[in-house]
Design an enzyme around this catalytic site. Structure first.
Site, mmCIF file in Angstrom:
data_model
loop_
_atom_site.group_PDB
_atom_site.id
_atom_site.type_symbol
_atom_site.label_atom_id
_atom_site.label_comp_id
_atom_site.label_asym_id
_atom_site.label_seq_id
_atom_site.Cartn_x
_atom_site.Cartn_y
_atom_site.Cartn_z
ATOM 1 N N ASP A 7 0.874 -1.162 0.000
ATOM 2 C CA ASP A 7 0.000 0.000 0.000
ATOM 3 C C ASP A 7 0.921 1.225 0.000
ATOM 4 O O ASP A 7 2.117 1.121 0.290
ATOM 5 C CB ASP A 7 -0.893 -0.034 1.243
ATOM 6 C CG ASP A 7 -1.801 1.179 1.349
ATOM 7 O OD1 ASP A 7 -2.454 1.520 0.349
ATOM 8 O OD2 ASP A 7 -1.829 1.793 2.430
ATOM 9 N N ASP A 9 -0.163 5.107 0.896
ATOM 10 C CA ASP A 9 -0.385 6.178 1.867
ATOM 11 C C ASP A 9 -0.381 5.643 3.297
ATOM 12 O O ASP A 9 -1.104 4.696 3.626
ATOM 13 C CB ASP A 9 -1.715 6.875 1.571
ATOM 14 C CG ASP A 9 -1.726 7.467 0.171
ATOM 15 O OD1 ASP A 9 -0.684 7.976 -0.262
ATOM 16 O OD2 ASP A 9 -2.779 7.406 -0.496
#
Length: 221
Positions: A7, A9
């Site tokens: 991922d 953020d």
């Protein structure tokens, strides 16, 4: 094949690139800062709660870019990279990515943020394989319409998009050994699918689940 899925953020970056891009566009006068920041905060709260309408959000988040056009938008994004993103890239995050690359793993960034915002960020991490929210483009102008193309890479959609990535290479989940790093409970479906889930800088809810299930917890920041 070993796949390392990240991922973006709050996992590789200590900021939310979509949210901070929106704030940035307000600072350069593309949007009304009061109204935009209010709506941006509302959408971000929905994302954290797992209730975000991704189609509505992408229309909102890409509206200024759509209006400004390619040349202005790409120039602004380069400024955003220099002033916001590059200073936020931490050595320990780069080292983690490099560790997998040097081990011969295929590295993918799998994010719910759209491709316009995230493609240059993936490049800054030295990652060429990006699964992000793809944006529909107008046939006549070639520029974005504000709509999403295909399956949005959010929640269960991340599993779908990784599956599509594998299928294009004539691979299935049984053919790969997968590790996935994420901070968010939104990514629970993909965490449950991979061989090695790693709760990375996890929010409170994901930390609790990771602890209960014996998943690795990595506090990168």
């Amino acid at each position: 094949m070993k796949l390392a899925l990240f991922d973006l953020d709050h996992t590789l970056l200590p900021i939310d690139s979509d949210y901070s891009w929106g704030v940035f566009t307000s600072t350069i006068g593309w949007t009304d800062p009061v109204d935009f920041n209010r709506r941006n905060d509302e959408f971000f709260a929905h994302y954290r709660a797992g209730t975000l309408d991704i189609h509505e959000y992408v229309r909102f988040a890409t509206d200024a870019v759509k209006r400004q056009g390619a040349i202005n938008s790409e120039a602004a994004h380069a400024h955003y990279m220099r002033s916001v993103v590059n200073p936020a890239i931490k050595p320990q995050a780069l080292a983690l990515v490099r560790e997998h690359q040097q081990a011969g793993d295929e590295v993918l960034i799998v994010t719910a943020t759209n491709e316009f915002v995230t493609r240059p960020i993936a490049k800054a991490f030295g990652v060429t394989e990006l699964i992000a929210v793809e944006l529909e483009r107008d046939a006549a102008t070639g520029w974005i319409t504000g709509e999403i193309k295909g399956t949005a890479s959010i929640r269960e959609g991340k599993v779908t998009r990784v599956n599509e990535w594998l299928s294009r290479r004539n691979l299935g989940w049984q053919d790969v050994e997968t590790t996935f790093y994420t901070d968010s409970l939104n990514d629970l479906s993909l965490m449950e699918k991979v061989n090695h889930p790693v709760a990375t800088n996890p929010d409170d809810r994901l930390r609790e689940i990771a602890t209960q299930r014996g998943w690795r917890i990595l506090d990168l920041f």
